[in-house]
Design a protein around this motif. Sequence first.
Motif, PDB file in Angstrom:
ATOM      1  N   LEU A 163       0.884  -1.180   0.033  1.00 48.75           N
ATOM      2  CA  LEU A 163      -0.053   0.046   0.021  1.00 48.75           C
ATOM      3  C   LEU A 163       0.748   1.249   0.066  1.00 48.75           C
ATOM      4  CD1 LEU A 163      -2.762  -0.926   2.251  1.00 48.75           C
ATOM      5  CD2 LEU A 163      -3.035  -0.748  -0.031  1.00 48.75           C
ATOM      6  N   GLN A 164       2.185   1.184   0.268  1.00 49.00           N
ATOM      7  CA  GLN A 164       2.912   2.427   0.454  1.00 49.00           C
ATOM      8  C   GLN A 164       3.141   2.945  -0.946  1.00 49.00           C
ATOM      9  OE1 GLN A 164       6.631   1.671   2.349  1.00 49.00           O
ATOM     10  NE2 GLN A 164       5.701   1.280   4.282  1.00 49.00           N
ATOM     11  N   GLY A 165       3.077   4.318  -0.910  1.00 46.83           N
ATOM     12  CA  GLY A 165       3.184   5.084  -2.245  1.00 46.83           C
ATOM     13  C   GLY A 165       2.087   4.904  -3.312  1.00 46.83           C
ATOM     14  N   LEU A 166       1.093   4.213  -2.946  1.00 49.27           N
ATOM     15  CA  LEU A 166      -0.163   4.191  -3.840  1.00 49.27           C
ATOM     16  C   LEU A 166      -1.053   5.470  -3.930  1.00 49.27           C
ATOM     17  CD1 LEU A 166      -1.635   0.749  -3.382  1.00 49.27           C
ATOM     18  CD2 LEU A 166       0.147   1.412  -5.159  1.00 49.27           C
ATOM     19  N   ASP A 167      -1.627   5.955  -5.091  1.00 52.60           N
ATOM     20  CA  ASP A 167      -2.607   6.862  -5.144  1.00 52.60           C
ATOM     21  C   ASP A 167      -3.921   6.046  -4.549  1.00 52.60           C
ATOM     22  OD1 ASP A 167      -4.173   8.971  -5.964  1.00 52.60           O
ATOM     23  OD2 ASP A 167      -3.880   8.721  -7.854  1.00 52.60           O
ATOM     24  N   LEU A 168      -4.380   6.662  -3.546  1.00 54.05           N
ATOM     25  CA  LEU A 168      -5.440   6.177  -2.886  1.00 54.05           C
ATOM     26  C   LEU A 168      -6.780   6.616  -3.434  1.00 54.05           C
ATOM     27  CD1 LEU A 168      -3.842   5.968   0.755  1.00 54.05           C
ATOM     28  CD2 LEU A 168      -3.696   4.293  -1.000  1.00 54.05           C
ATOM     29  N   LYS A 169      -6.907   6.713  -4.514  1.00 53.54           N
ATOM     30  CA  LYS A 169      -8.479   7.108  -4.916  1.00 53.54           C
ATOM     31  C   LYS A 169      -9.467   6.047  -5.291  1.00 53.54           C
ATOM     32  CE  LYS A 169      -6.403  10.861  -7.780  1.00 53.54           C
ATOM     33  NZ  LYS A 169      -6.106  11.515  -8.899  1.00 53.54           N
ATOM     34  N   GLN A 170      -9.095   4.651  -4.917  1.00 56.75           N
ATOM     35  CA  GLN A 170      -9.714   3.474  -4.898  1.00 56.75           C
ATOM     36  C   GLN A 170     -10.418   3.475  -3.744  1.00 56.75           C
ATOM     37  OE1 GLN A 170     -10.419   1.615  -7.513  1.00 56.75           O
ATOM     38  NE2 GLN A 170      -9.106   2.907  -8.775  1.00 56.75           N
ATOM     39  N   SER A 171     -11.451   2.545  -3.487  1.00 60.75           N
ATOM     40  CA  SER A 171     -12.139   2.262  -2.171  1.00 60.75           C
ATOM     41  C   SER A 171     -11.110   1.725  -1.219  1.00 60.75           C
ATOM     42  CB  SER A 171     -13.291   1.781  -2.452  1.00 60.75           C
ATOM     43  OG  SER A 171     -13.023   0.228  -2.329  1.00 60.75           O
ATOM     44  N   LYS A 172     -11.264   1.896  -0.086  1.00 64.85           N
ATOM     45  CA  LYS A 172     -10.341   1.043   1.046  1.00 64.85           C
ATOM     46  C   LYS A 172     -10.532  -0.116   1.174  1.00 64.85           C
ATOM     47  CE  LYS A 172     -10.824   5.137   4.226  1.00 64.85           C
ATOM     48  NZ  LYS A 172     -11.256   5.854   5.375  1.00 64.85           N
ATOM     49  N   ASP A 173     -11.773  -0.728   0.822  1.00 65.72           N
ATOM     50  CA  ASP A 173     -12.295  -2.166   0.600  1.00 65.72           C
ATOM     51  C   ASP A 173     -11.319  -2.796  -0.313  1.00 65.72           C
ATOM     52  OD1 ASP A 173     -13.733  -2.125   2.736  1.00 65.72           O
ATOM     53  OD2 ASP A 173     -15.677  -2.156   1.806  1.00 65.72           O
ATOM     54  N   PHE A 174     -11.509  -2.070  -1.573  1.00 69.26           N
ATOM     55  CA  PHE A 174     -10.730  -2.525  -2.972  1.00 69.26           C
ATOM     56  C   PHE A 174      -9.191  -2.656  -2.448  1.00 69.26           C
ATOM     57  CE2 PHE A 174      -8.118  -1.615  -6.477  1.00 69.26           C
ATOM     58  CZ  PHE A 174      -8.701  -2.679  -7.530  1.00 69.26           C
ATOM     59  N   LEU A 175      -8.734  -1.463  -1.799  1.00 72.79           N
ATOM     60  CA  LEU A 175      -7.391  -1.609  -1.688  1.00 72.79           C
ATOM     61  C   LEU A 175      -6.654  -2.602  -0.622  1.00 72.79           C
ATOM     62  CD1 LEU A 175      -6.628   2.410  -1.462  1.00 72.79           C
ATOM     63  CD2 LEU A 175      -5.781   0.770  -3.446  1.00 72.79           C
ATOM     64  N   ALA A 176      -7.606  -2.838   0.243  1.00 72.96           N
ATOM     65  CA  ALA A 176      -7.231  -3.834   1.451  1.00 72.96           C
ATOM     66  C   ALA A 176      -7.411  -5.259   0.683  1.00 72.96           C
ATOM     67  CB  ALA A 176      -8.195  -3.875   2.467  1.00 72.96           C
ATOM     68  N   SER A 177      -8.173  -5.315  -0.052  1.00 71.98           N
ATOM     69  CA  SER A 177      -8.429  -6.882  -0.894  1.00 71.98           C
ATOM     70  C   SER A 177      -7.123  -6.958  -1.762  1.00 71.98           C
ATOM     71  CB  SER A 177      -9.703  -6.826  -1.624  1.00 71.98           C
ATOM     72  OG  SER A 177      -9.690  -8.222  -2.110  1.00 71.98           O
ATOM     73  N   TRP A 178      -7.032  -5.805  -2.549  1.00 70.36           N
ATOM     74  CA  TRP A 178      -6.087  -5.990  -3.455  1.00 70.36           C
ATOM     75  C   TRP A 178      -4.600  -6.166  -2.942  1.00 70.36           C
ATOM     76  CZ3 TRP A 178      -2.009  -2.510  -4.633  1.00 70.36           C
ATOM     77  CH2 TRP A 178      -1.297  -2.816  -5.831  1.00 70.36           C
ATOM     78  N   ALA A 179      -4.143  -5.448  -1.659  1.00 73.88           N
ATOM     79  CA  ALA A 179      -2.871  -5.468  -1.090  1.00 73.88           C
ATOM     80  C   ALA A 179      -2.668  -7.069  -0.572  1.00 73.88           C
ATOM     81  CB  ALA A 179      -3.039  -4.502   0.114  1.00 73.88           C
ATOM     82  N   TYR A 180      -3.738  -7.705   0.050  1.00 74.79           N
ATOM     83  CA  TYR A 180      -3.731  -8.974   0.555  1.00 74.79           C
ATOM     84  C   TYR A 180      -3.621 -10.063  -0.660  1.00 74.79           C
ATOM     85  CZ  TYR A 180      -3.899  -7.819   5.440  1.00 74.79           C
ATOM     86  OH  TYR A 180      -3.561  -7.579   6.779  1.00 74.79           O
ATOM     87  N   GLN A 181      -4.203  -9.867  -1.737  1.00 67.84           N
ATOM     88  CA  GLN A 181      -4.074 -10.552  -2.763  1.00 67.84           C
ATOM     89  C   GLN A 181      -2.590 -10.620  -3.209  1.00 67.84           C
ATOM     90  OE1 GLN A 181      -6.808  -9.999  -6.038  1.00 67.84           O
ATOM     91  NE2 GLN A 181      -8.419  -9.401  -4.742  1.00 67.84           N
ATOM     92  N   ILE A 182      -2.016  -9.567  -3.457  1.00 69.46           N
ATOM     93  CA  ILE A 182      -0.510  -9.477  -3.643  1.00 69.46           C
ATOM     94  C   ILE A 182       0.176 -10.013  -2.792  1.00 69.46           C
ATOM     95  CG2 ILE A 182       1.261  -7.778  -4.184  1.00 69.46           C
ATOM     96  CD1 ILE A 182      -0.621  -7.685  -6.286  1.00 69.46           C
ATOM     97  N   ALA A 183      -0.062  -9.816  -1.364  1.00 66.86           N
ATOM     98  CA  ALA A 183       0.666 -10.411  -0.226  1.00 66.86           C
ATOM     99  C   ALA A 183       0.640 -12.065  -0.471  1.00 66.86           C
ATOM    100  CB  ALA A 183       0.259 -10.070   1.058  1.00 66.86           C
ATOM    101  N   ASP A 184      -0.550 -12.618  -0.593  1.00 72.53           N
ATOM    102  CA  ASP A 184      -0.741 -13.994  -0.812  1.00 72.53           C
ATOM    103  C   ASP A 184       0.107 -14.582  -2.048  1.00 72.53           C
ATOM    104  OD1 ASP A 184      -2.511 -14.223   1.163  1.00 72.53           O
ATOM    105  OD2 ASP A 184      -4.128 -14.139   0.046  1.00 72.53           O
TER     106      ASP A 184
END
Length: 65
Positions: free
Chosen positions: A35-56
């Motif tokens: 999540l560091q350095g991202l443009d946070l224009k997306q919804s928080k739910d989308f970003l959290a889900s996406w971050a954990y998909q990348i982590a997985d």
Amino acid sequence: MSNSDGGPAFPCSGRIDASFAEGMSLRDWYAGIVLQGLDLKQSKDFLASWAYQIADAMIAERQKV
């Protein structure tokens, strides 16, 4: 999603409180770093889900080695 959280991100050894020694999981650490350095224009739910998909995906790739 991965069944493993990758273990502790910063494992400690020696004489230390066991609950502290576990710390955050590697999965949580990776998701936070993603999540560091991202443009946070997306919804928080989308970003959290996406971050954990990348982590997985990072944990799965790490387990191949």
